[in-house]
Design a protein around this motif. Structure first.
Motif, PDB file in Angstrom:
ATOM      1  N   LEU A 197      41.428 -31.133  43.216  1.00  0.00           N
ATOM      2  CA  LEU A 197      42.510 -30.394  43.855  1.00  0.00           C
ATOM      3  C   LEU A 197      42.698 -30.827  45.305  1.00  0.00           C
ATOM      4  O   LEU A 197      43.831 -31.023  45.766  1.00  0.00           O
ATOM      5  N   SER A 198      41.611 -30.993  46.033  1.00  0.00           N
ATOM      6  CA  SER A 198      41.726 -31.359  47.438  1.00  0.00           C
ATOM      7  C   SER A 198      42.177 -32.798  47.625  1.00  0.00           C
ATOM      8  O   SER A 198      42.812 -33.139  48.628  1.00  0.00           O
ATOM      9  N   ALA A 222      49.027 -31.095  45.286  1.00  0.00           N
ATOM     10  CA  ALA A 222      48.381 -29.964  44.614  1.00  0.00           C
ATOM     11  C   ALA A 222      47.680 -29.068  45.621  1.00  0.00           C
ATOM     12  O   ALA A 222      47.730 -27.832  45.518  1.00  0.00           O
ATOM     13  N   ALA A 223      47.016 -29.682  46.607  1.00  0.00           N
ATOM     14  CA  ALA A 223      46.346 -28.890  47.631  1.00  0.00           C
ATOM     15  C   ALA A 223      47.349 -28.060  48.422  1.00  0.00           C
ATOM     16  O   ALA A 223      47.113 -26.880  48.705  1.00  0.00           O
ATOM     17  N   LYS A 224      48.488 -28.655  48.749  1.00  0.00           N
ATOM     18  CA  LYS A 224      49.490 -27.922  49.519  1.00  0.00           C
ATOM     19  C   LYS A 224      50.055 -26.754  48.709  1.00  0.00           C
ATOM     20  O   LYS A 224      50.304 -25.673  49.261  1.00  0.00           O
ATOM     21  N   GLU A 225      50.240 -26.947  47.414  1.00  0.00           N
ATOM     22  CA  GLU A 225      50.709 -25.837  46.586  1.00  0.00           C
ATOM     23  C   GLU A 225      49.700 -24.694  46.592  1.00  0.00           C
ATOM     24  O   GLU A 225      50.067 -23.519  46.649  1.00  0.00           O
ATOM     25  N   ARG A 226      48.417 -25.031  46.546  1.00  0.00           N
ATOM     26  CA  ARG A 226      47.383 -24.002  46.621  1.00  0.00           C
ATOM     27  C   ARG A 226      47.416 -23.318  47.992  1.00  0.00           C
ATOM     28  O   ARG A 226      47.225 -22.099  48.083  1.00  0.00           O
ATOM     29  N   PHE A 227      47.650 -24.106  49.041  1.00  0.00           N
ATOM     30  CA  PHE A 227      47.765 -23.501  50.366  1.00  0.00           C
ATOM     31  C   PHE A 227      48.918 -22.497  50.412  1.00  0.00           C
ATOM     32  O   PHE A 227      48.771 -21.389  50.932  1.00  0.00           O
ATOM     33  N   PHE A 228      50.072 -22.900  49.875  1.00  0.00           N
ATOM     34  CA  PHE A 228      51.223 -21.993  49.868  1.00  0.00           C
ATOM     35  C   PHE A 228      50.879 -20.691  49.136  1.00  0.00           C
ATOM     36  O   PHE A 228      51.225 -19.591  49.586  1.00  0.00           O
ATOM     37  N   GLY A 269      54.095 -40.191  46.381  1.00  0.00           N
ATOM     38  CA  GLY A 269      53.900 -39.974  47.805  1.00  0.00           C
ATOM     39  C   GLY A 269      54.495 -38.651  48.238  1.00  0.00           C
ATOM     40  O   GLY A 269      55.117 -37.934  47.438  1.00  0.00           O
ATOM     41  N   LEU A 270      54.296 -38.330  49.512  1.00  0.00           N
ATOM     42  CA  LEU A 270      54.841 -37.110  50.091  1.00  0.00           C
ATOM     43  C   LEU A 270      55.684 -37.462  51.308  1.00  0.00           C
ATOM     44  O   LEU A 270      55.334 -38.374  52.071  1.00  0.00           O
ATOM     45  N   LEU A 271      56.778 -36.749  51.443  1.00  0.00           N
ATOM     46  CA  LEU A 271      57.443 -36.643  52.733  1.00  0.00           C
ATOM     47  C   LEU A 271      57.054 -35.280  53.285  1.00  0.00           C
ATOM     48  O   LEU A 271      57.263 -34.261  52.632  1.00  0.00           O
ATOM     49  N   GLU A 272      56.451 -35.278  54.458  1.00  0.00           N
ATOM     50  CA  GLU A 272      55.955 -34.032  55.037  1.00  0.00           C
ATOM     51  C   GLU A 272      56.619 -33.802  56.387  1.00  0.00           C
ATOM     52  O   GLU A 272      56.689 -34.719  57.217  1.00  0.00           O
ATOM     53  N   ALA A 273      57.116 -32.606  56.596  1.00  0.00           N
ATOM     54  CA  ALA A 273      57.753 -32.280  57.871  1.00  0.00           C
ATOM     55  C   ALA A 273      56.794 -32.542  59.023  1.00  0.00           C
ATOM     56  O   ALA A 273      55.628 -32.142  58.980  1.00  0.00           O
ATOM     57  N   GLY A 274      57.290 -33.238  60.037  1.00  0.00           N
ATOM     58  CA  GLY A 274      56.444 -33.545  61.180  1.00  0.00           C
ATOM     59  C   GLY A 274      56.235 -32.314  62.058  1.00  0.00           C
ATOM     60  O   GLY A 274      57.171 -31.572  62.334  1.00  0.00           O
ATOM     61  N   ALA A 314      41.685 -22.566  54.296  1.00  0.00           N
ATOM     62  CA  ALA A 314      41.976 -23.739  53.474  1.00  0.00           C
ATOM     63  C   ALA A 314      40.774 -24.100  52.609  1.00  0.00           C
ATOM     64  O   ALA A 314      40.912 -24.399  51.414  1.00  0.00           O
ATOM     65  N   TYR A 315      39.580 -24.088  53.201  1.00  0.00           N
ATOM     66  CA  TYR A 315      38.341 -24.372  52.474  1.00  0.00           C
ATOM     67  C   TYR A 315      38.176 -23.405  51.305  1.00  0.00           C
ATOM     68  O   TYR A 315      37.887 -23.811  50.170  1.00  0.00           O
ATOM     69  N   ASP A 316      38.388 -22.132  51.579  1.00  0.00           N
ATOM     70  CA  ASP A 316      38.231 -21.115  50.539  1.00  0.00           C
ATOM     71  C   ASP A 316      39.324 -21.213  49.472  1.00  0.00           C
ATOM     72  O   ASP A 316      39.059 -21.001  48.281  1.00  0.00           O
ATOM     73  N   ALA A 317      40.551 -21.520  49.888  1.00  0.00           N
ATOM     74  CA  ALA A 317      41.649 -21.613  48.924  1.00  0.00           C
ATOM     75  C   ALA A 317      41.409 -22.708  47.899  1.00  0.00           C
ATOM     76  O   ALA A 317      41.743 -22.557  46.718  1.00  0.00           O
ATOM     77  N   LEU A 318      40.804 -23.804  48.340  1.00  0.00           N
ATOM     78  CA  LEU A 318      40.522 -24.919  47.431  1.00  0.00           C
ATOM     79  C   LEU A 318      39.188 -24.749  46.706  1.00  0.00           C
ATOM     80  O   LEU A 318      38.840 -25.565  45.860  1.00  0.00           O
ATOM     81  N   LYS A 319      38.446 -23.721  47.074  1.00  0.00           N
ATOM     82  CA  LYS A 319      37.130 -23.436  46.489  1.00  0.00           C
ATOM     83  C   LYS A 319      36.170 -24.610  46.686  1.00  0.00           C
ATOM     84  O   LYS A 319      35.432 -25.005  45.775  1.00  0.00           O
TER      85      LYS A 319
END
Length: 317
Positions: free
Chosen positions: A102-103, A108-114, A182-187, A249-254
């Motif tokens: 996941l990390s 996938a990690a960002k979806e878990r963050f959301f 890939g990702l486009l990520e807002a700066g 973040a650490y906890d969200a990704l377990k």
């Protein structure tokens, strides 16, 4: 914050997994060499095991007490080696296969963050088969500047910061050279930070000050002008907010064991989580060993604590 208590560990036979075939092979070899030297100095028997030379699925693990994962990138951080070790009944350092997988996949990690209300910049997923016009429209929807990142790479490989549409094609070429997604990520304009975490222990916060546009591969591993600051002129509540975002973040990704969370602090002093690293580097330039040393934890002590956790961790299914 739980304090670190160094404890003697009986001598172990440790297989240090290093090298591999990912684009981060050279860094992995450096991490492995540093870990082996640190553990040998503390009386452990260490064996270097390179998955590019040995089939881990048929490897003879008899006589080995635990495995120390120093593999970065594909196979080492994406859950594959963790699953092989679990199937073999071999204890190992770090996170289980699900958390590693996941990390490692940024989208996938960002979806878990959301899902867990961890602040992270907006993004869109792109594929090398997308049309140039389609990607350009997605970029416009995010706005410039933006970051272009491979979905599953570490060490900032293939990452570009794009200031204008003219710079986008070259950034896409660099990204898709490494993988199809890939990702486009807002700066997010601001300062760069990193937090090392080992289970309940939060290592000292580090502000990263690269002598380059951002903390890229060269800044991480080759540029001696990159500065790492442990003292900074920001309010204590902002420091706490950065640490809390990293912990969330650490906890969200377990995640388990040692991991590193990278963040950016914007001009309003709001932290944004960029990514998590489940197998952080252990080289002379690496941030987790720097943070541990700041509070008197040597690399050998840090590695021993990771080994101790691997031997006491409950096997995952």
């Amino acid at each position: 914050m739980t304090t670190f208590e160094a404890q003697d560990l009986d001598p172990l036979t440790v297989a240090v997994l290093e090298g591999g075939e990912s684009s981060e092979r050279s860094i992995s070899l450096e991490s492995g060499a540093a870990v082996r030297a640190a553990l040998a100095e503390r009386g452990h028997k260490v064996i270097a095991v390179d998955p590019s030379e040995v089939d881990l699925s048929s490897f003879d693990w008899s006589g080995i007490d635990t495995a120390f994962i120093a593999l970065h990138g594909f196979f080492g951080e994406d859950g594959q080696v963790q699953q092989i070790l679990e199937d073999a009944g071999m204890p190992y350092t770090g996170s289980d296969p699900a958390a590693a997988r996941l990390s490692f996949q940024k989208s996938a990690a960002k979806e878990r963050f959301f899902q867990n209300y961890v602040p992270t910049p907006p993004y869109v997923l792109i594929h090398e088969g997308d049309t140039a016009n389609g990607i350009m429209k997605k970029a416009r929807s995010l706005g410039y500047p933006l970051a272009v990142k491979p979905d599953s790479q570490g060490s900032s490989l293939g990452v570009s910061v794009v200031q204008s549409p003219d710079e986008l094609p070259e950034a896409l070429t660099r990204c898709f050279h490494l993988e199809a997604f890939g990702l486009l990520e807002a700066g997010v304009l601001g300062s760069e930070w990193t937090v090392g975490i080992m289970d309940e222990l939060m290592l000292p916060l580090i502000q990263v000050v690269p002598n380059r546009p951002f903390f890229d591969y060269q800044a991480k591993y080759a540029d001696d002008t990159t500065h790492y600051q442990f003292e900074f002129d920001i309010p204590s509540d902002v420091v706490n907010s950065i640490n809390q975002a990293a912990r969330n973040a650490y906890d969200a990704l377990k995640l388990q064991g040692v991991a590193r969370i990278d963040l950016v602090l914007d001009r309003f002093n709001r932290p944004w989580v960029l990514e998590a690293n489940s197998v952080p580097g252990m080289t002379s330039h690496s941030l987790v060993p720097k943070a541990a040393a700041r509070i008197g934890i040597s690399l050998g002590e840090l590695c021993e604590q990771m080994l101790k956790r691997s031997l006491s961790a409950t096997p995952q299914s």
